[in-house]
Design a protein around this motif. Structure first.
Motif, short mmCIF file in Angstrom:
data_model
loop_
_atom_site.label_atom_id
_atom_site.label_comp_id
_atom_site.label_asym_id
_atom_site.label_seq_id
_atom_site.Cartn_x
_atom_site.Cartn_y
_atom_site.Cartn_z
N GLN A 1 -49.46 -4.89 5.54
CA GLN A 1 -49.78 -5.34 6.90
C GLN A 1 -48.64 -5.04 7.86
O GLN A 1 -48.86 -4.59 8.98
CB GLN A 1 -50.10 -6.84 6.88
N SER A 2 -47.41 -5.28 7.40
CA SER A 2 -46.24 -5.01 8.23
C SER A 2 -46.11 -3.52 8.52
O SER A 2 -45.82 -3.12 9.66
CB SER A 2 -44.99 -5.54 7.53
N GLU B 1 -48.71 -2.49 11.08
CA GLU B 1 -48.35 -2.94 12.43
C GLU B 1 -47.28 -2.03 13.02
O GLU B 1 -47.32 -1.69 14.21
CB GLU B 1 -47.86 -4.40 12.39
N LYS C 1 -48.90 1.19 14.10
CA LYS C 1 -49.63 1.05 15.36
C LYS C 1 -48.68 1.01 16.55
O LYS C 1 -48.95 1.61 17.60
CB LYS C 1 -50.51 -0.20 15.31
N GLU C 2 -47.57 0.29 16.39
CA GLU C 2 -46.59 0.23 17.48
C GLU C 2 -46.00 1.61 17.76
O GLU C 2 -45.81 2.00 18.91
CB GLU C 2 -45.49 -0.77 17.14
#
Length: 258
Positions: free
Chosen positions: A240-241, A244, A247-248
């Motif tokens: 998940q990290s 993220e 995506k950033e």
């Protein structure tokens, strides 16, 4: 080069009460290489992350053949011991669990996570039924002459919000711990449990090493060590990290090019 049996023996030895094995769960060969490169001593998959990386949902929806092919790529990419999350065993019957565990070992794993949650997340297997599944897994390991680390996961604490965990949940977990140990389990995995007092008592009374999954800032791995935990894992958090961060990164690139 270690044999599979030697890897399995080493993996058992890494579970030390008060000096826990820390596992940063991976999902493919690439993440395996990344985690190995930073000094990990063992590799563990997480079913949620593996499923998500394949565009699937968790819950044994991903075909077992995909699980095996992914495992094969992981074990061929590392010299470290590998343990794999097989959820409930990918089979309704104990005989299916036995055959699946045989294939897991053939593909290079020396440990498994197997959970007592019923498929679909609606309650838990009765102790007697889950014991049959654990015995089947142990029989498969004995046939292969591999001391497989069977990490028996109980979802007692996931069935209730952490703030509501109490001594009755602990006692139920301990009943399962003793039954699971007798059936051949090597460790007890208690995702969802966060209360330090309950963790410490479970570690003191469980006949097999306890695995806690980090799901919040506390307890920290150092605190869990002091409580007597023998294994710390991170479940879906690394995946998940990473997503993220991806995506950033993608957003910043798109902003620069717009």
């Amino acid at each position: 080069m270690q044999t599979l049996k030697e890897q399995a023996e080493l993996f058992h030895q890494l579970h030390i009460k008060g000096n826990p094995l820390v596992l940063i769960n991976v999902w493919d060969a690439g993440s395996t290489k990344a985690i190995e490169s930073i000094g990990a001593v063992a590799i563990a998959t997480g079913s949620w992350s593996v499923a998500a990386a394949h565009g699937e949902q968790d819950g044994e929806i991903m075909p077992f053949e995909w699980v095996l092919s992914n495992l094969a790529r992981i074990t061929s990419s590392t010299k470290l011991p590998v343990t794999i999350d097989i959820e409930g065993g990918h089979g309704r019957y104990a005989s299916e669990v036995k055959e699946n565990v045989l294939r897991i070992i053939e593909h290079g794993a020396v440990g498994i996570n197997i959970e007592d949650q019923l498929p679909g997340g609606t309650g838990l297997y009765a102790i007697e039924e889950f014991v049959l599944r654990l015995r089947a897994a142990r029989e498969a390991a004995e046939r292969m002459d591999i001391p497989l680390f069977i990490n028996a996961r109980t979802d007692i604490f996931l069935q209730t919000a952490p703030a509501q965990h109490n001594s009755s949940h602990l006692e139920e977990a301990l009943v399962r711990s003793y039954a699971y140990a007798e059936a051949g389990a090597s460790g007890l995995f208690v995702p969802g449990l966060q209360d330090p007092q309950l963790i410490q008592e479970l570690c003191e009374r469980s006949p097999i090493p306890v695995n806690v999954m980090v799901t919040s800032n506390e307890p920290t791995p150092a605190q869990l060590a002091m409580l007597g935990v023998a294994r710390v894992s991170y479940g879906p958090y690394p995946y998940q990290s990473a997503m993220e961060h991806l995506k950033e990164l993608g957003r910043s690139i798109l902003l620069e090019t717009s």
